[in-house]
Design a protein around this motif. Structure first.
Motif, PDB file in Angstrom:
ATOM      1  N   LYS A 242      14.188   9.636  -6.991  1.00 38.42           N
ATOM      2  CA  LYS A 242      12.805  10.016  -7.286  1.00 38.42           C
ATOM      3  C   LYS A 242      12.498  11.410  -6.723  1.00 38.42           C
ATOM      4  O   LYS A 242      11.877  12.246  -7.385  1.00 38.42           O
ATOM      5  CB  LYS A 242      11.835   8.997  -6.669  1.00 38.42           C
ATOM      6  CG  LYS A 242      11.489   7.791  -7.533  1.00 38.42           C
ATOM      7  CD  LYS A 242      10.520   6.905  -6.789  1.00 38.42           C
ATOM      8  CE  LYS A 242      10.113   5.705  -7.630  1.00 38.42           C
ATOM      9  NZ  LYS A 242       9.186   6.080  -8.714  1.00 38.42           N
TER      10      LYS A 242
ATOM     11  N   GLY B 114       6.542   5.382  -3.669  1.00 36.20           N
ATOM     12  CA  GLY B 114       6.809   6.319  -4.747  1.00 36.20           C
ATOM     13  C   GLY B 114       6.802   7.753  -4.279  1.00 36.20           C
ATOM     14  O   GLY B 114       6.734   8.047  -3.080  1.00 36.20           O
TER      15      GLY B 114
ATOM     16  N   LEU C 145       3.533  -0.661  -2.633  1.00 36.56           N
ATOM     17  CA  LEU C 145       4.143   0.221  -3.618  1.00 36.56           C
ATOM     18  C   LEU C 145       4.636   1.483  -2.923  1.00 36.56           C
ATOM     19  O   LEU C 145       3.932   2.068  -2.088  1.00 36.56           O
ATOM     20  CB  LEU C 145       3.110   0.595  -4.698  1.00 36.56           C
ATOM     21  CG  LEU C 145       3.546   1.572  -5.781  1.00 36.56           C
ATOM     22  CD1 LEU C 145       4.580   0.916  -6.694  1.00 36.56           C
ATOM     23  CD2 LEU C 145       2.345   2.045  -6.587  1.00 36.56           C
TER      24      LEU C 145
ATOM     25  N   GLU D 275      23.140   5.516 -11.999  1.00 36.81           N
ATOM     26  CA  GLU D 275      21.702   5.797 -12.043  1.00 36.81           C
ATOM     27  C   GLU D 275      21.429   7.133 -12.721  1.00 36.81           C
ATOM     28  O   GLU D 275      20.423   7.289 -13.433  1.00 36.81           O
ATOM     29  CB  GLU D 275      21.140   5.782 -10.618  1.00 36.81           C
ATOM     30  CG  GLU D 275      21.189   4.416  -9.960  1.00 36.81           C
ATOM     31  CD  GLU D 275      20.778   4.458  -8.496  1.00 36.81           C
ATOM     32  OE1 GLU D 275      20.048   3.542  -8.066  1.00 36.81           O
ATOM     33  OE2 GLU D 275      21.184   5.391  -7.787  1.00 36.81           O
TER      34      GLU D 275
ATOM     35  N   GLU E  92       8.433   7.713 -12.676  1.00 36.33           N
ATOM     36  CA  GLU E  92       7.748   6.427 -12.514  1.00 36.33           C
ATOM     37  C   GLU E  92       8.689   5.258 -12.774  1.00 36.33           C
ATOM     38  O   GLU E  92       8.561   4.197 -12.150  1.00 36.33           O
ATOM     39  CB  GLU E  92       6.557   6.361 -13.464  1.00 36.33           C
ATOM     40  CG  GLU E  92       5.442   7.351 -13.131  1.00 36.33           C
ATOM     41  CD  GLU E  92       4.302   7.279 -14.129  1.00 36.33           C
ATOM     42  OE1 GLU E  92       4.375   6.404 -15.029  1.00 36.33           O
ATOM     43  OE2 GLU E  92       3.355   8.079 -14.015  1.00 36.33           O
ATOM     44  N   GLN E  93       9.669   5.445 -13.679  1.00 36.88           N
ATOM     45  CA  GLN E  93      10.584   4.346 -14.006  1.00 36.88           C
ATOM     46  C   GLN E  93      11.705   4.191 -12.984  1.00 36.88           C
ATOM     47  O   GLN E  93      12.309   3.129 -12.884  1.00 36.88           O
ATOM     48  CB  GLN E  93      11.211   4.601 -15.380  1.00 36.88           C
ATOM     49  CG  GLN E  93      10.227   4.611 -16.532  1.00 36.88           C
ATOM     50  CD  GLN E  93      10.907   4.911 -17.847  1.00 36.88           C
ATOM     51  OE1 GLN E  93      11.932   4.324 -18.175  1.00 36.88           O
ATOM     52  NE2 GLN E  93      10.347   5.823 -18.608  1.00 36.88           N
ATOM     53  N   THR E  94      11.988   5.247 -12.221  1.00 38.39           N
ATOM     54  CA  THR E  94      13.113   5.229 -11.290  1.00 38.39           C
ATOM     55  C   THR E  94      12.751   4.454 -10.032  1.00 38.39           C
ATOM     56  O   THR E  94      11.664   4.618  -9.463  1.00 38.39           O
ATOM     57  CB  THR E  94      13.514   6.672 -10.915  1.00 38.39           C
ATOM     58  OG1 THR E  94      13.791   7.406 -12.107  1.00 38.39           O
ATOM     59  CG2 THR E  94      14.743   6.681 -10.031  1.00 38.39           C
ATOM     60  N   THR E  95      13.652   3.606  -9.575  1.00 43.74           N
ATOM     61  CA  THR E  95      13.397   2.793  -8.382  1.00 43.74           C
ATOM     62  C   THR E  95      14.043   3.371  -7.130  1.00 43.74           C
ATOM     63  O   THR E  95      13.614   3.076  -6.019  1.00 43.74           O
ATOM     64  CB  THR E  95      13.930   1.365  -8.589  1.00 43.74           C
ATOM     65  OG1 THR E  95      15.330   1.415  -8.916  1.00 43.74           O
ATOM     66  CG2 THR E  95      13.178   0.677  -9.716  1.00 43.74           C
ATOM     67  N   ASN E  96      15.092   4.190  -7.281  1.00 46.04           N
ATOM     68  CA  ASN E  96      15.774   4.785  -6.134  1.00 46.04           C
ATOM     69  C   ASN E  96      14.926   5.919  -5.559  1.00 46.04           C
ATOM     70  O   ASN E  96      14.625   6.892  -6.245  1.00 46.04           O
ATOM     71  CB  ASN E  96      17.152   5.305  -6.577  1.00 46.04           C
ATOM     72  CG  ASN E  96      17.993   5.784  -5.406  1.00 46.04           C
ATOM     73  OD1 ASN E  96      17.570   6.609  -4.613  1.00 46.04           O
ATOM     74  ND2 ASN E  96      19.197   5.263  -5.324  1.00 46.04           N
ATOM     75  N   ARG E  97      14.542   5.813  -4.291  1.00 45.44           N
ATOM     76  CA  ARG E  97      13.637   6.794  -3.684  1.00 45.44           C
ATOM     77  C   ARG E  97      14.272   8.182  -3.617  1.00 45.44           C
ATOM     78  O   ARG E  97      13.610   9.190  -3.837  1.00 45.44           O
ATOM     79  CB  ARG E  97      13.226   6.337  -2.286  1.00 45.44           C
ATOM     80  CG  ARG E  97      12.299   5.118  -2.274  1.00 45.44           C
ATOM     81  CD  ARG E  97      11.875   4.785  -0.865  1.00 45.44           C
ATOM     82  NE  ARG E  97      11.131   5.872  -0.258  1.00 45.44           N
ATOM     83  CZ  ARG E  97      10.838   5.930   1.038  1.00 45.44           C
ATOM     84  NH1 ARG E  97      11.238   4.984   1.859  1.00 45.44           N
ATOM     85  NH2 ARG E  97      10.162   6.944   1.513  1.00 45.44           N
TER      86      ARG E  97
END
Length: 407
Positions: free
Chosen positions: A104, A18, A16, A69, A96-101
């Motif tokens: 984020k 994040g 994971l 995005e 938490e919902q965003t996948t693009n680092r």
């Protein structure tokens, strides 16, 4: 508060990645463990300051923060706030919902700024490459009126509609562009490689060649020996043209040309009218004052001549004139748009009338561009046919003359 990027393992053993904000490295580690994950690596992100902001934004954009995005994140934030969740927890849920680092990291910095007591507007304004003046001013109006969720929802809808229009236009232009590239490559290969092998048959004869054949042989020799010069000349012209358009005088001449050329003029004015109407309607609906809205809108019409016209409208408004009254005396914006402005001003629903005008002009622009692309295809086919016919005739003429001599 520092922001940390981390890699962790879930209880199921899944990797994971994040972003987490914490006072220190140990506090970040405790937050990750508190979420039920085992931290593997934790790294503090770079601190943004005014000196290195531009370079950081360039890196972030290069890593792939797309406007789609941003629109999606805006809609998700609107949903969370509309559900009654406070702003800081809503931003946390969005992270938490965003996948693009990269996104984020930006959202974590915004959350950190809001958590320290700054307004959301100020936090967004620190990222001008991602959040435009239109975006920031609409959020400011939403914060002032207490309808932030409604404004964010409108922003997401506005951005998604603009992206959809651009995508349809790009898709319509893709096929003609592909045909043009293939056509140029085919003609280049024919003239540079195929034609010389055929015309070499005529070199040993003492026969006087027809003018088309002489021209074809000359073009073939020129392209074969100096193709690099042709590419260099085309590339230089493109670079110089793009540079000239970026200069103030060059930009003004280019924009003036677009407003005077037949065919291009109508498309330019209607495109600018659609952008003007849609953006101004969104700003007014969000509660931004009209004069301030015009100051923002003039930067998005993509034409310095029209931008100056809009600036003059703002100056006249401050003197007491109405918007429709000023534009009625001009020659750039269509009469229908001016009439709808007048109706909107009289009824107190200027934003609604502008939105309807934007719908109309956006459809007109799309139809006109599709019609132009439909015209480009037969023109390109005709051009290719003429070029190939010239090559064929230039090759066949001396052959026919040789047959006559043999007979």
């Amino acid at each position: 508060m520092p922001v940390f990027e981390y890699t962790a393992l879930t209880p199921a053993g899944r990797k994971l990645k994040g972003v987490v904000d914490a006072d220190s490295l140990s506090a970040a580690r405790q937050k990750i463990r508190g979420a039920g994950n085992y931290p593997v690596t934790i790294r503090e992100t770079a601190i943004i300051n005014a000196a290195d902001r531009d370079s950081l934004f360039t890196r972030q954009i290069g890593q792939g923060i797309k406007q789609q995005e941003i629109h999606l994140a805006t809609r998700q934030l609107a949903t969370l706030i509309g559900a009654g969740i406070p702003l800081v927890p809503a931003l946390g849920g969005l992270i938490e919902q965003t996948t693009n680092r990269s996104l984020k990291t930006v959202l974590a910095q915004i959350k950190d700024a809001v958590n320290e007591g700054n307004a959301l507007t100020a936090a967004l304004a620190a990222h001008p490459r991602l959040f435009s003046k239109i975006y920031v001013n609409m959020v400011r109006a939403g914060e002032a009126s207490g309808s932030l969720d409604v404004v964010l929802d409108r922003l997401a809808e506005f951005g998604e509609n603009q992206h959809a229009i651009r995508s349809r236009i790009k898709a319509a232009l893709l096929y003609p562009l592909f045909m043009a590239i293939v056509g140029v490559l085919v003609l280049f290969l024919l003239i540079t490689f195929i034609v010389p092998s055929i015309t070499s048959v005529f070199e040993g004869t003492q026969q006087a060649l027809p003018l088309p054949t002489i021209l074809l042989i000359g073009m073939s020799t020129l392209f074969k020996q100096f193709w690099w010069a042709a590419l260099l000349a085309v590339g230089t012209m493109m670079v110089v043209s793009r540079w000239y358009i970026t200069t103030p005088s060059g930009r003004r001449r280019w924009d003036t040309l677009k407003l005077t050329l037949p065919g291009v003029r109508d498309l330019t004015i209607k495109t600018a009218s659609a952008r003007f109407s849609r953006t101004l309607a969104s700003l007014l609906a969000a509660g931004v004052p009209l004069v301030s809205s015009l100051t923002i809108v003039r930067n998005i019409v993509d034409n310095v001549v029209l931008a100056e016209h809009i600036r003059e409208a703002g100056d006249e408004l401050e003197k007491g004139a109405s918007l429709s009254q000023f534009f009625r005396g001009g020659r750039w914006f269509p009469p229908m748009l001016v009439q709808m402005m007048a109706v909107g001003e009289q009824s107190g629903a200027l934003d609604t009338m502008l939105a309807k005008a934007a719908d109309s002009y956006e459809k007109e622009v799309e139809i006109k561009i599709l019609a132009l692309t439909a015209m480009i295809e037969p023109v390109m086919i005709l051009t290719m046919g003429v070029a190939v016919s010239f090559i064929v005739v230039s090759i066949l003429l001396p052959i026919f003359e040789m047959n006559q001599l043999i007979r």
